[in-house]
Design a protein around this motif. Sequence first.
Motif, PDB file in Angstrom:
ATOM      1  N   GLY A 156       0.830  -1.198   0.000  1.00  0.00           N
ATOM      2  CA  GLY A 156       0.000   0.000   0.000  1.00  0.00           C
ATOM      3  C   GLY A 156       0.868   1.253   0.000  1.00  0.00           C
ATOM      4  N   ASP A 158       2.661   4.995  -1.214  1.00  0.00           N
ATOM      5  CA  ASP A 158       3.527   5.440  -2.296  1.00  0.00           C
ATOM      6  C   ASP A 158       4.936   4.877  -2.124  1.00  0.00           C
ATOM      7  N   THR A 387      -4.207  -9.675 -13.728  1.00  0.00           N
ATOM      8  CA  THR A 387      -3.395  -8.630 -14.348  1.00  0.00           C
ATOM      9  C   THR A 387      -3.237  -8.959 -15.819  1.00  0.00           C
ATOM     10  N   HIS A 421      -4.555  -5.929  -8.185  1.00  0.00           N
ATOM     11  CA  HIS A 421      -3.974  -4.932  -7.285  1.00  0.00           C
ATOM     12  C   HIS A 421      -4.857  -3.693  -7.297  1.00  0.00           C
ATOM     13  N   PRO A 422      -5.055  -3.046  -6.161  1.00  0.00           N
ATOM     14  CA  PRO A 422      -5.944  -1.880  -6.109  1.00  0.00           C
ATOM     15  C   PRO A 422      -5.619  -0.789  -7.129  1.00  0.00           C
ATOM     16  N   GLN A 423      -4.360  -0.697  -7.558  1.00  0.00           N
ATOM     17  CA  GLN A 423      -3.979   0.326  -8.529  1.00  0.00           C
ATOM     18  C   GLN A 423      -3.915  -0.207  -9.963  1.00  0.00           C
ATOM     19  N   ASP A 424      -4.261  -1.470 -10.156  1.00  0.00           N
ATOM     20  CA  ASP A 424      -4.216  -2.080 -11.489  1.00  0.00           C
ATOM     21  C   ASP A 424      -5.591  -1.950 -12.146  1.00  0.00           C
ATOM     22  N   GLU A 425      -5.819  -0.834 -12.811  1.00  0.00           N
ATOM     23  CA  GLU A 425      -7.118  -0.586 -13.412  1.00  0.00           C
ATOM     24  C   GLU A 425      -7.433  -1.583 -14.525  1.00  0.00           C
ATOM     25  N   LYS A 428      -8.607  -4.799 -13.047  1.00  0.00           N
ATOM     26  CA  LYS A 428      -9.996  -4.681 -12.586  1.00  0.00           C
ATOM     27  C   LYS A 428     -10.970  -4.735 -13.757  1.00  0.00           C
TER      28      LYS A 428
END
Length: 584
Positions: A156, A158, A387, A421-425, A428
């Motif tokens: 999580g 930066d 992913t 991953h939460p940042q892998d648009e 998703k």
Amino acid sequence: MMPPNPDKPPAPIADPLREKLSAKVAYFSMEMAVDEEIPTYSGGLGVLAADTLRAAAGSLLPMVGVTLLYRRGYFFQRFDAQGWQREEAVAWSPENVLCELSERVSVVLEGRTVQVRAWLFWIRDAGEGRVPILFLDTGLPENSEWDRALSEFLYGGDNRYRLCQEVILGIGGVRMLRKLGFERLELFHMNEGHSSLLTLELLEEEAKRAGRTEPTSEDIEAVRRMCAFTTHTPVSAGHDRFPLDMVKKVIRLPAIADGAYKGRFCCDGEINLTHLAFEFSHYINGVAKRHSEVSRVLFYPATIDSITNGIHLPYWASRPMQDLFDRHIPGWRADAFSVRYAIAAPLEEVQQAHEQSKAQLIQYVNRETNAGMNPDVLTIGFARRATAYKRPELILTDIERLKRISGVKGPLQLIFAGKAHPQDEEGKRAIQRIMQSRIRLLPEVRMIYLAEYDLALARLLVAGVDLWLNTPQPPLEASGTSGMKAAINGVPNFSVLDGWWIEGCIEGVTGWSIGPDHYQRKEGSDVQRDARDLYDKLEDVIVPLFYGDSEGYTRVMRQAIALNGSFFNAQRMLQQYVLKAYFA
């Protein structure tokens, strides 16, 4: 009913670390999937770490594990009405499953002194062996709110957050081991580059031991003799890099980093933690033969050996399959190689064991999702991190053809699972597209995407489906271990020839391949070609075999157990580490 968990900690003992003086190998990993109730993992890296330590326990190898505590886990996965992944913090209580130790150490982050404590967990094999694991934690009242939050989330925040976590893991981990009395350690094994800052702590120790204020080239060589490194990522973008200016603000680098050895620490104004681990390790390996080949090109001129991953058989074999092994292969838990004798197990018993596991899975899926899955239908499983390079939608490339195969050759049903991953648009979006394909597949093909893919669900899936699908874009699959877990449960693999499957695939014997041999591939991958090959083999080989020759399909299942299970296991993997890296 969920499978039993063999890793519950034993009752507390008077000295919770009475074996501390015997540990000779310290195994560092950013994540470890040691228990269903301890959500400190995201996927394969953590599962491999736990299986390695289970194997160490079974082999009575004097080892200790070091990782971080994540009070809010990786994340809990839910889907909204549109099929979009939503993340929630995981609610769990470390004090319910871990033993807090009283010792404290500190690290300096950006000039602040941050206190670190450790929680203890004993990981066990199927017998009496056990290995201690330390979960490092900054959630202490004497730390600032920001520093306490460093123990909140796995992967999580930066770059600054990530770097501070890796200082705690590497530098704080070595200090905690020393504080607790692990003085006989001879080898530090870094499972990926997240922990490679431990080399700086070891450098400082060596310099102090010699009475120097700063390390020298002799100290570098001494540290190298103590360190081994396993790389898992075959693409440069997947390795942790931090701007040198940021690193210098967070920690004090040794003066040697700015001298003649600067190139070992820094390149183009960045510190690459994988390169740091390379420079300070006497042994480096990839996690499959093909992965090592790719890594040698990526990290030329580094010398990179290969030790193909393996799984802990007693943990991943279903109860019905364990009962089968107990009847026909006495002692298989202690001797994983003996699983090759499964080749003589009666086919009807192999089939019966699988049917029991499949019934458990289908019952769970129908109860949780009302999907209407049928235990008599060929069930294909696909479960891994969502992913782009995993290409989870490959089997849905031509939905009409898939429906035609199911309608003409024999019915199919698909079970998907996996977190993005939460940042892998893009990951998703892939999940969302898969979920939205469900209606288009009906009525010929039933399909479901299961939420919250964790250890418990993984154990149900790898044992209960009939065919394990894996469709990565070569050569981006480092190894993969989910297919190994399927194999020990008699579930054949149907996979692209990448990672471990290049070594495990005997076409039509242990499973089936998708696409051309990896040496025939050009750069990149042809999605349409691979999809056609997938459909062709389903239509012409796999579905007819499943429905038309049940004995023939069960024979492939039995061969997957005997040939894949007896080799792709953590016992063999650990023996190779002992011979090549630990005590070579």
